[in-house]
Structure formats: structure tokens, C-alpha cells
Design a protein around this motif. Sequence first.
Motif, PDB file in Angstrom:
ATOM      1  N   LYS A  17      43.505  41.766  37.992  1.00 57.99           N
ATOM      2  CA  LYS A  17      42.424  41.070  38.697  1.00 57.99           C
ATOM      3  C   LYS A  17      41.076  41.307  38.019  1.00 57.99           C
ATOM      4  O   LYS A  17      40.244  40.398  37.926  1.00 57.99           O
ATOM      5  CB  LYS A  17      42.381  41.528  40.151  1.00 57.99           C
ATOM      6  CG  LYS A  17      43.588  41.075  40.954  1.00 57.99           C
ATOM      7  CD  LYS A  17      43.539  41.594  42.393  1.00 57.99           C
ATOM      8  CE  LYS A  17      44.787  41.147  43.171  1.00 57.99           C
ATOM      9  NZ  LYS A  17      44.762  41.636  44.586  1.00 57.99           N
ATOM     10  N   LYS A  20      40.801  39.430  34.656  1.00 54.80           N
ATOM     11  CA  LYS A  20      40.575  38.002  34.930  1.00 54.80           C
ATOM     12  C   LYS A  20      39.142  37.751  35.401  1.00 54.80           C
ATOM     13  O   LYS A  20      38.522  36.742  35.035  1.00 54.80           O
ATOM     14  CB  LYS A  20      41.566  37.517  35.984  1.00 54.80           C
ATOM     15  CG  LYS A  20      42.897  37.068  35.435  1.00 54.80           C
ATOM     16  CD  LYS A  20      42.733  35.824  34.564  1.00 54.80           C
ATOM     17  CE  LYS A  20      44.064  35.272  34.095  1.00 54.80           C
ATOM     18  NZ  LYS A  20      43.881  34.087  33.223  1.00 54.80           N
ATOM     19  N   TYR A  45      46.543  35.284  38.396  1.00 55.19           N
ATOM     20  CA  TYR A  45      46.102  36.523  37.766  1.00 55.19           C
ATOM     21  C   TYR A  45      46.839  36.826  36.464  1.00 55.19           C
ATOM     22  O   TYR A  45      46.315  37.529  35.600  1.00 55.19           O
ATOM     23  CB  TYR A  45      46.268  37.706  38.723  1.00 55.19           C
ATOM     24  CG  TYR A  45      45.362  37.637  39.928  1.00 55.19           C
ATOM     25  CD1 TYR A  45      43.978  37.635  39.780  1.00 55.19           C
ATOM     26  CD2 TYR A  45      45.887  37.558  41.206  1.00 55.19           C
ATOM     27  CE1 TYR A  45      43.140  37.555  40.883  1.00 55.19           C
ATOM     28  CE2 TYR A  45      45.063  37.484  42.320  1.00 55.19           C
ATOM     29  CZ  TYR A  45      43.695  37.480  42.159  1.00 55.19           C
ATOM     30  OH  TYR A  45      42.872  37.400  43.245  1.00 55.19           O
TER      31      TYR A  45
END
Length: 274
Positions: A17, A20, A45
Motif C-alpha cells: 500500500k 503504491k 495494490y
Amino acid sequence: MNIAIVGLGLIGGSFAKTIKAKTTHNVYGLDTDPDVQNFARSCGYITAITAQELKKADITLVCLNPDAAVDFVMQNINCFSPGSVVLDICGVKEPVVRKLSAPLAEKNIVFLGTHPMAGREYSGFEYSLPDLFDGASWILTPEPSTSPNAVRLVRMLGEQLGFDVVISDAKRHDELIAYTSQLAHITSNAYIKSPAVANHKGFSAGSFLDLTRIARVNEDMWTSLMMLNRENLSAELGILIGNLTEYKNALDQNDGQKLKELLKSGSDIKKSIK
């Protein structure tokens, strides 16, 4: 850069996460639970891969417990791309570094031990966060033979993700982590075993919550970490038991002056550290 994450639990999921959210790197993900892997993919993700596709990665983060991390790397050692960097995230370093550095080096793959000093009371991808690492330490434990370029690459990634990157050696890491992390978990876990805990409601506030927050543990993971670091942890536990005995003796001997001195010395130490 292509980054692969093996193990999409709390830490692996948070890496996915965070990468990203904060970078433009490509994120590949692999988990033994297909439901977890598919969910992470459906949320955008990761790009789901198999172990055989790890050759796509410039960096592979193996986000597994120590024994599982070593087993995965050794079983899939031919799946990593020569010239790439493999990282673990385990809470002990010497046993993992000792088992993986040389076999990967023979394949022209750099292994770098790491430990992100971040976590939560809960585990699993559903509890992972894109800001879990903000301001946290990411300890890197390069060997003398570790490529400086690989260390610089991982340091750069860590800084992109919001970490405060710390360089250590594996031995010093394990000595200090026995005190700063493992001993704290044992203390919390032991403290909550008092019969008085059943009646804490209405009589507990911040100090109780602070001391019991990390009593809830993944017993399998923490047993593995503590047993792998048992000599360092046992030494720290002996120091703590000795210190606690001094407080108990002062109480048993009705020695208020001694108790006051003990409390002051601990308070002074706390004031002196940053």
C-alpha cells in the motif's frame, strides 16, 4: 523499479500500500492464501505473480517469519533474477543473514537483512496501512561483503516510503532488539496475567492501557523470534528480574527511602534519554 512482495500480511500489505501511495514503482505480490492475493490485486495494490515470476523483480521483499522466510528463499533460489536484491523483514537478523547471504551470493543475488520497526496489535492484510511506516525506523544490516550500491538502493526506497533508515550489523541488532522489543512484549504479556486484571474496569486508565497494549501477540511468530534470540533475551530478562527484585525487597522491608531512590533513578534515566 519492479518490487515483489512475498507474504501479504500486516507488514507485506503495508509495504504494498505504501509503495503504491508514495512511489511509481511496480508492485508484484505473492501470498500462500489465494484469497488474500486476489483481494490485494482487486484493490489495485499488486499485480499477482507466482514464485517463478520473481525474476521480474529488481527488489524482492520476503515478508515472512524467520523459518518461513529462509525456507521460501532456499526453495525458490533459482527464481530470483541475478543482480537483484532480496530483503527479509524478520525481527531477528543473525540467524537469517547467516543462512541466506552465502547461498544467494553464489547466484549473484544480493541478500540484505532488514527490520522495519513498525507494527500493530493485529495481523493480516486487512489491517495493513499505507502510512504504517511514517517516521518508523527501517534497520538495514549489511555484511562487510554486501554491495554498497544495493544498500544505497534500499536506503533510497526506505526514505521514499517514509522510513528513518538505520544501518547496523546483525549482531548488534539482535542484542538491542532483545531489550527494546522482545523484552517489552514479555513484560506486557506477563503483567496482564495478574488475577486483578479481571476487575480492571473502572480502575484503569492510560498507564494500564500503555503497559498492556502489546500483551496481545501472535504466539507462533513471537515464540520463533524469541527462541532464535534466546541468549540475548534471557540476559535482558535477568536484568529486569533483578531490578524488580530490588523494588520488591524495598516494599517487603518497609524501606520507603530505598523505594524512593529506586523510583528516582528510573525517572532520571527516562529524562536523560531521547
